[in-house]
Design a protein around this motif. Structure first.
Motif, PDB file in Angstrom:
ATOM      1  N   ASP A 105     -16.837   7.638  -2.402  1.00 14.87           N
ATOM      2  CA  ASP A 105     -15.654   7.753  -3.233  1.00 14.87           C
ATOM      3  C   ASP A 105     -16.136   7.487  -4.652  1.00 14.87           C
TER       4      ASP A 105
ATOM      5  N   SER B 213      -0.617   4.132  -1.936  1.00 18.23           N
ATOM      6  CA  SER B 213      -2.036   4.356  -1.697  1.00 18.23           C
ATOM      7  C   SER B 213      -2.196   5.320  -0.523  1.00 18.23           C
TER       8      SER B 213
ATOM      9  N   ASN C 185      -7.350   4.520  -9.884  1.00 18.44           N
ATOM     10  CA  ASN C 185      -7.316   3.941  -8.539  1.00 18.44           C
ATOM     11  C   ASN C 185      -7.534   2.446  -8.703  1.00 18.44           C
ATOM     12  N   ARG C 186      -6.492   1.666  -8.418  1.00 14.52           N
ATOM     13  CA  ARG C 186      -6.602   0.276  -8.870  1.00 14.52           C
ATOM     14  C   ARG C 186      -5.783  -0.708  -8.051  1.00 14.52           C
TER      15      ARG C 186
ATOM     16  N   TYR D 172      -3.736   4.209  -5.257  1.00 10.71           N
ATOM     17  CA  TYR D 172      -4.983   4.894  -4.887  1.00 10.71           C
ATOM     18  C   TYR D 172      -4.679   6.296  -4.382  1.00 10.71           C
ATOM     19  N   ARG D 173      -5.300   7.264  -4.995  1.00 11.22           N
ATOM     20  CA  ARG D 173      -5.200   8.648  -4.526  1.00 11.22           C
ATOM     21  C   ARG D 173      -6.598   9.168  -4.240  1.00 11.22           C
TER      22      ARG D 173
ATOM     23  N   ASP E 296       0.817  -1.216   0.000  1.00 10.83           N
ATOM     24  CA  ASP E 296       0.000   0.000   0.000  1.00 10.83           C
ATOM     25  C   ASP E 296       0.852   1.267   0.000  1.00 10.83           C
TER      26      ASP E 296
ATOM     27  N   LEU F 268      -1.760  -1.682  -4.250  1.00 16.77           N
ATOM     28  CA  LEU F 268      -2.800  -0.663  -4.418  1.00 16.77           C
ATOM     29  C   LEU F 268      -2.202   0.624  -4.970  1.00 16.77           C
TER      30      LEU F 268
ATOM     31  N   LEU G 263     -11.073   1.162  -8.027  1.00 15.50           N
ATOM     32  CA  LEU G 263     -11.083   0.833  -6.595  1.00 15.50           C
ATOM     33  C   LEU G 263     -11.627   2.012  -5.792  1.00 15.50           C
TER      34      LEU G 263
ATOM     35  N   THR H 191     -13.857  -3.015  -8.208  1.00 15.24           N
ATOM     36  CA  THR H 191     -12.740  -3.444  -9.051  1.00 15.24           C
ATOM     37  C   THR H 191     -13.107  -4.482 -10.111  1.00 15.24           C
TER      38      THR H 191
END
Ligand SMILES: Cc1cc2nc3c(=O)[nH]c(=O)nc-3n(C[C@H](O)[C@H](O)[C@H](O)COP(=O)(O)OP(=O)(O)OC[C@H]3O[C@@H](n4cnc5c(N)ncnc54)[C@H](O)[C@@H]3O)c2cc1C
Lengths: 541, 137
Positions: free
Chosen positions: A403, A84, A409-410, A430-431, A81, A428, A309, A475
């Protein structure tokens, strides 16, 4: 000794023994299907539940952490992560995340299924609230949900099986303030048995729901579903980690290859395979299963496996009150919820909204921790006065922010990290989006106003912490067009007609609600459709 | 790790900066946090020992206040562990628990009489009407 054992074939193979797997297995078993379930975890060990011991608060993080990277149990796979904004939290066991969930039981609102139509962004779901409602009602009976019909934030509906948890002094003081302000609140729905119900005991309000319920009062599926299903003949194999799905020359899935705890590989064949491994575990398995024929992963002609995601940025506001609110105890769980600012209002500068749940704050050790108290000092000469101000005198709004789906984002496969069986771990990317940030900020401010109006002398906006990714969604998007979605409206993969995904991966948008009610209702709806259509189901020859 | 008497004295000194006596309450050391408290904490959280040991090394004969200030500024994670230990050991003391009026996560059976009907609380919400956007399906 063969290198791979062939386990007896079944009608349906389900991967994952969380609520998705449990609800699906129940429906299939009722239809007389022969089912096998592969679960990498074990039955939860409630001998480690310490709510009835003085060291309870000290042990929560060690025994019941939601972060697999911290737990590092044999059942866990690591999650990279580093790239992320939020760390994923989940539980790998019979019961899945429900073993440690807070049991906030929130249906989605009608508008959650019509985001594109109403707000002009993201996507609509290929079903409506009204279509899902009967399935909500059925799973609520199985999970032993407590709450009160008539919530003005939802279409009128039937009674829940159990009465709501008490508001308590905390809930009442905030409810009165909301009435003065004209803001919504309602006795909150929880999957917590407020009375003895089926094989659940009545809750005793120890505020320990997330750290091993000692009472067997929480509607987690290791209690509500699996013991009965095993009795019905469902074959539940624990310690079984799926390495990949097997695909035949016709492009149909023939089952899965899994590794047991002794490192021995097994091949489990089935006519139909259902994934219930959650928004990270499911795309991981699909990405692992492409082989040479599908280098981008199985069922991924849309390119959307692992993308979109959504993890629900989470915020917390605590209020400190003169009154004794008894907030070291209660369901945890939520006492009241508010959906006052749930629906979109473009004038706010962002779209979509959030659900608030009012929660206890816990025992004395919890009063000293950096979450939710942030930098607000307790140490030193003011220790005793601060402690008295907080313990039993604080109430906390937990805020679940919607969200929106973003392709970048994946979940992808990590090129280095593996689990203990050498299977590539998920990574991950993710932002948190601008919309989510603005949404969170707005809701924190309103929640602060709520507590101030209720009489809080001080309020604390908790620092954002990473380990709040407990809702893993989006996802493997559901939709009608195979070019822009992975599964159809019944969870069937467009590319692989005997492979189904029933978990939160298939959500086109994330709503701003705790998701398990809808995950369970969707799993039931999809399973029922599969049962009804089984005559027409394509299966490997 | 078995902490010796000197080490326990140092830990007690550090904990006293965090939890001094006052308001009729004992200090951390008076509540025995570095004796029975430490042993009880380590029984359930043995991994804390390593961090406490490194804090002891860092303390190196310096005054407790200075050590705490440095931990807070430069080693927030280690500070967090020390604070968790001090507070946990403090609240494991039965006298302390009694004095703060906390008897643990004791069972509070749910009263079957609903408290959401008091003072017409819910009626007020219902009077404000439905708040969701119907989707017309
Ligand atoms: C701390 C915490 C609090 C939460 N609170 C709430 C709440 O209050 N309300 C709410 O609605 N939701 C809550 N959630 C979320 C909730 O737990 C999840 O939405 C729910 O459990 C998802 O169900 P699922 O069956 O789809 O997936 P999971 O419950 O995650 O189950 C998936 C299962 O698949 C297994 N699996 C995955 N990969 C493999 C593999 N390769 N081989 C074999 N098995 C595999 C896993 O071991 C796991 O048991 C919370 C979650 C956490 C962690």
């Amino acid at each position: 000794m063969p290198s791979t054992y062939l386990d007896p074939p079944r009608d349906v193979l389900i991967i994952g023994a969380g609520p998705t797997g449990a609800v699906a297995a129940k429906r299939f078993a009722e239809a007389g299907m022969r089912i096998v379930v592969l679960e990498q975890g074990d039955w939860p060990d409630y001998s480690k539940a310490r709510a009835d011991h003085p060291d309870f608060e000290l042990t929560t993080g060690r025994n019941w952490s939601g972060n697999p990277n911290r737990r590092q149990a044999p059942s866990d796979y690591p999650i990279d992560d580093a790239q992320s904004d939020i760390s994923a939290v989940l539980y790998n066991a019979v019961g899945g995340g429900t073993v440690i969930y807070a049991a906030h039981w929130q249906r989605n609102m009608p508008s959650d299924f019509r985001v594109r139509t109403l707000d002009g962004i993201a996507d609509d779901w290929p079903l409506t609230y009204e279509e899902l409602e009967p399935y909500y009602e059925r799973v609520e009976i199985d999970f032993g949900v407590s709450g009160l019909a008539g919530d003005t934030a939802f279409p009128p509906g039937k009674d829940l099986p159990l009465p709501p948890a008490p508001l308590g002094p905390m809930g009442r003081i905030v409810a009165r303030a909301h009435n003065r302000m004209g803001w919504h609140w309602w006795p909150a729905p929880n999957a917590i048995a407020t009375r003895a119900y089926r094989n659940l005991n009545a809750c005793t309000q120890r505020a320990a729901c997330m750290w091993g319920c000692v009472e067997r009062a929480k509607g987690s599926v290791d209690h509500t579903h699996w013991p009965e299903l095993v009795k019905m003949g469902v074959r539940l194999i624990t310690g079984a980690r799926v390495r990949r799905l097997s695909v035949n020359g016709q492009g149909l899935v023939t089952g899965a290859v899994y590794v047991d705890r002794d490192g021995i590989e097994h091949s489990q064949n089935a006519a139909v395979t259902v994934l219930g491994a959650n928004g990270i575990g499911t795309p991981r398995i699909l990405l692992l299963s492409g082989g040479a024929k599908f280098p981008d992963g199985l069922a991924n002609s849309s390119g959307l496996v692992g993308r979109r995601l959504m993890m629900h940025p989470f915020g917390t506001v605590v209020g400190l009150f003169d009154e004794n609110l008894g907030s070291s105890h209660g369901v945890w769980g939520q006492h009241i919820h508010s959906l006052q600012f749930y629906e979109s209002d473009p004038a706010r500068g962002f779209l979509r909204g959030a659900k608030w749940g009012l929660q206890p704050t816990g025992g004395p050790l919890s009063m000293t921790r950096s979450y939710p108290w942030g930098d607000n000092p307790i140490w030193g000469p003011s220790f005793h006065t601060q402690l008295r101000k907080r313990l039993d005198h604080s109430a906390m709004w937990g805020i679940i922010c919607e969200d929106l789906p973003e392709a970048n984002n994946r979940v992808i496969l990590d090129s280095n990290l593996t689990d203990s069986d050498g299977i590539p771990a998920p990574k991950l990317l993710y932002r948190m989006s601008e919309n989510s940030r603005k949404l969170l900020q707005f809701h924190l401010e309103r929640a602060r106003e709520s507590l101030e109006a209720a009489g809080a002398k001080e309020t604390v906006i908790a620092p954002l912490i990473r380990e709040t990714g407990w809702h893993l969604l989006g996802t493997a998007k559901m939709g009608t067009d195979p070019k822009t979605s992975v599964v159809d409206a019944w969870g069937r993969c467009h590319d692989v007609p005997n492979l189904y995904i029933f978990d939160g991966s298939i959500w086109p948008t994330s709503s701003g609600m705790n998701p398990t009610a809808t995950i369970a209702a969707m799993a039931l709806r999809c399973a029922e459709h599969l049962v009804e259509e089984r005559k027409n189901q394509k299966v490997p020859g | 790790m078995i902490f010796n008497a000197t080490e326990r004295t140092i830990l007690a000194g550090l904990a006293d900066v965090l939890i001094p006596a006052g308001n009729g309450m004992p200090s951390a050391s008076e509540a025995g946090i570095a004796n029975e408290g430490l042993d009880r904490v380590l029984t359930v959280r043995p991994e804390i020992a390593d961090v406490l040991e490194s804090i002891l090394q860092m303390a190196d004969g310096r005054g407790s206040e200075r050590v705490i200030a440095e931990l807070q500024t430069n080693h927030p994670d280690a500070f967090g562990v020390l604070a968790e230990f001090a507070a946990a050991a403090y609240f494991l003391n039965a006298e302390v628990r009694k004095a703060i009026g906390y008897q643990g996560q004791t069972p509070h059976p749910i009263d079957p009489n609903p408290d959401y009907l008091e003072d017409g609380l819910l009626q007020s919400v219902m009077d404000r009407g439905l708040i969701y956007r119907p989707t017309g399906d």
